[in-house]
Scaffold this active site. Structure first.
Site, PDB file in Angstrom:
ATOM      1  N   ASP A 250      40.681  58.480   7.348  1.00 39.90           N
ATOM      2  CA  ASP A 250      40.921  57.807   8.623  1.00 39.90           C
ATOM      3  C   ASP A 250      42.418  57.512   8.737  1.00 39.90           C
ATOM      4  O   ASP A 250      42.973  56.819   7.891  1.00 39.90           O
ATOM      5  CB  ASP A 250      40.096  56.502   8.635  1.00 39.90           C
ATOM      6  CG  ASP A 250      40.132  55.811   9.984  1.00 39.90           C
ATOM      7  OD1 ASP A 250      40.823  56.304  10.889  1.00 39.90           O
ATOM      8  OD2 ASP A 250      39.470  54.758  10.114  1.00 39.90           O
TER       9      ASP A 250
ATOM     10  N   ASP B 174      41.454  61.228  14.898  1.00 44.55           N
ATOM     11  CA  ASP B 174      42.120  60.684  13.713  1.00 44.55           C
ATOM     12  C   ASP B 174      41.181  60.424  12.530  1.00 44.55           C
ATOM     13  O   ASP B 174      41.519  59.687  11.628  1.00 44.55           O
ATOM     14  CB  ASP B 174      42.881  59.397  14.076  1.00 44.55           C
ATOM     15  CG  ASP B 174      41.989  58.338  14.710  1.00 44.55           C
ATOM     16  OD1 ASP B 174      40.796  58.597  14.885  1.00 44.55           O
ATOM     17  OD2 ASP B 174      42.495  57.256  15.035  1.00 44.55           O
ATOM     18  N   GLU B 175      39.999  61.024  12.540  1.00 41.09           N
ATOM     19  CA  GLU B 175      39.065  60.827  11.430  1.00 41.09           C
ATOM     20  C   GLU B 175      38.348  62.135  11.106  1.00 41.09           C
ATOM     21  O   GLU B 175      37.992  62.879  12.018  1.00 41.09           O
ATOM     22  CB  GLU B 175      37.968  59.822  11.798  1.00 41.09           C
ATOM     23  CG  GLU B 175      38.400  58.401  11.997  1.00 41.09           C
ATOM     24  CD  GLU B 175      37.302  57.608  12.681  1.00 41.09           C
ATOM     25  OE1 GLU B 175      36.576  56.898  11.976  1.00 41.09           O
ATOM     26  OE2 GLU B 175      37.165  57.732  13.906  1.00 41.09           O
TER      27      GLU B 175
END
Lengths: 429, 144
Positions: A20, A115-116
């Site tokens: 993350d 973003d993960e």
């Protein structure tokens, strides 16, 4: 609820990691402007000027998530925070790079949001050390700090990733022994469990369930009655059973994603285009269901990691000239992105589309609804023809006009350092 | 490997440069059966960029690196995955400011040297923050 092994399939313990990116948009701004590391950084949404990303310093200064910028003006001034409007061209490109680096560390990468990503670490002897190496490499190569949570299921990896944000080395593994795991679950509030929204949380609280541990231990039949099969799967995941396929995982905040594993790996461009078009169409439906428009569209493609053949993880983002909820328009952009990403000779196993930079309350109206494709198409054609004849922007969406109060904010967008020749970072010699 | 245009301009089609070039030298009559499969236009990205995910393009400004062949306005290919060696040209970050210099070490203490006698070397004070942002691997200088 424990089923005989024959029903759950493999007996091999699974290991998942969730990587993350920390405060992703704010971190992107710092890559090309290291002086910002000494200051709080705040990124605002493009339409309404609400805070969408904060550096840790900005959080500590008391600048809240989602609040309109005018409410935190004095805090911004007091703490000399740097304020940016969103630069999706930059964030999309850095996301692509982060995912490419992550793909080097696993045979199986599942992009979950901008973003993960989930990584399978099955069979890796020291997952903690592997995660630390991964984190260091992403940081060095891309400049983006990431936290990594490790667990026997995706939900537990996600829970561990929350704890990793606080961990000194940015890596946290869900404890193997039951006592340690229970302690972690017990300290996790219901609303912090992945997939439990306010509605689920209220229903659980009425049933006397106060935290993640209560939830994991609750009677399976009761959970199924109260929350349905999705809720039950979440509870099983918290017990360490792997039962959520990527397509079943709860959606990320501030994004609409549709992705699927294809029925079989295919290198056929036409088949892939059809699949992607279907995902975009579904995502656009969800978008209209929320009365929102999207300002950016992101697509990705993966090959099948388990096959010994050429591998490719491709992803690309487009910043739309005008935020839209129009299926046809989104589809056209998605297919353009696809053609630029697709590599012949690679058999793709997964594809997906993510709509982001969502704006609520500035919907263009049903005129552009895909249910009336023909009308929409004719309208687009007329609009394009007018703009070709009289110059770009002659005929525009009404929605453009509504954003004027924030137009000045576009001036605080950083340069598109990685996607525009005329906006490269200038470095003094 | 992904093309640099993919790095720079997500909306455009890679590759950037198509130069037809016969790879196999065939003395007589027997074309290599591999030619049909292996011939692809030369791609400058492949030549210039070894680690696409870690490579950024920046523009140099100023003349302090003139004698190293880096002129005002040149494009620099910067690879963040490489470890700098003594003497590498790097994009360094000193107290939050980025600068292009040659990295040298003297007794374990780093210093940055320009490549132009008009400029002084830059020693890194103990109180300064210093890090290498990336290693400059190539300089693109337009001649025409």
């Amino acid at each position: 609820m424990s089923l005989p092994t024959a029903f759950t399939g493999s007996t091999k313990p699974r290991v998942f990691a969730l990587a993350d990116c920390n405060n992703f948009y704010a971190s992107c701004e710092r890559v090309f402007n290291p002086a910002l590391r000494a200051r709080p950084v705040v990124v605002l949404s493009n339409n309404d000027g609400c805070v969408v990303s904060r550096s840790n310093e900005a959080k500590a200064a008391g600048i809240g998530m989602g609040v309109p910028v005018y409410q935190v003006r004095s805090l911004i001034a007091k703490h000399k925070a740097a304020v940016f409007s969103s630069n999706y061209a930059l964030y999309g490109d850095l996301s692509r790079r982060v995912m490419q680096v992550l793909a080097r560390f696993t045979p199986s990468l599942e992009i979950y949001s901008i973003d993960e990503a989930f990584l399978s670490l099955d069979g890796i002897r020291e997952p903690g050390a592997h995660a630390a190496e991964l984190r260091a490499t992403v940081g060095r190569w891309t400049g983006i700090p990431v936290s990594v949570g490790i667990g026997p299921s995706k939900a537990l990896a996600k829970l561990a990733a929350r704890a990793a944000k606080q961990a000194p080395m940015g890596v946290f593994a869900c404890p193997d022994e039951p006592a340690g795991r229970d302690a972690l679950l017990e300290s996790t509030a219901l609303q912090d469990v992945w997939g439990i929204g306010p509605g689920f949380a209220r229903r659980l609280e009425r049933g006397g369930i106060r935290n993640a541990l209560d939830f994991a231990r609750a009677d399976a039949r009761w959970i199924k009655r109260a929350l349905g099969v999705v809720g039950l799967r979440l509870a099983l995941e918290l017990r360490g059973e792997t039962c959520l396929a990527l397509e079943e995982v709860p959606p990320a905040k501030r994004e609409i994603a549709t992705s699927r594993s294809l029925a079989y790996p295919t290198a056929d461009k036409g088949e892939l285009e059809q699949a992607l078009a279907a995902y975009v169409s579904r995502a656009a439906e969800k978008l209209r269901g929320q009365h929102a428009t999207a300002g950016a569209l992101w697509i990705f493609l993966h090959t099948d990691q388990y096959r010994n053949e050429p591998q490719h993880y491709g992803s690309r983002m487009a910043v739309l000239p005008v935020p839209t909820d129009d299926t046809a328009e989104l589809m056209a952009v998605a297919l353009e992105l696809f053609r630029a990403t697709y590599r012949p000779g690679h058999r793709y196993r997964k594809a997906g589309a993510i709509l982001t930079d969502l704006r609520h309350g500035s919907v263009q109206g049903s005129l552009f609804d895909a249910r009336d494709r023909e009308k929409s198409r004719r309208l687009m054609a007329a609009l394009d023809a007018a703009n070709r004849a009289w110059g770009t922007g002659t005929v525009r969406y009404a929605a453009e006009g509504f954003e004027k109060p924030w137009r000045t904010l576009c001036n605080s967008r950083s340069q598109r350092y990685t996607t525009r020749w005329d906006e490269l970072l200038s470095v003094a010699t | 490997m992904p093309a640099a245009l993919e790095v720079l301009n997500p909306a455009a089609d890679p590759p950037t440069l198509a130069i037809a070039f016969a790879l196999a030298r065939v003395p007589a009559g027997f074309p290599s059966p591999a030619d049909d499969h292996l011939e692809a236009p030369l791609d400058l990205n492949e030549h210039l960029i070894k680690h696409p995910a870690a490579t950024f393009i920046v523009r140099a400004s100023g003349d302090s690196m003139r004698d190293a062949g880096i002129h005002d306005g040149d494009l620099l290919i910067v690879d963040r995955s490489l470890s700098p060696r003594n003497g590498s040209i790097v994009v360094a970050c000193v107290d939050g400011e980025l600068t292009v210099k040659r990295l040298q070490k003297c007794g374990g203490r780093p210093y940055l040297t320009p490549e132009n006698p008009a400029y002084p070397a830059l020693w890194i004070d103990a109180g300064s923050t210093f890090e290498v942002w990336g290693v400059v691997t190539n300089c693109i200088h337009r001649l025409h």
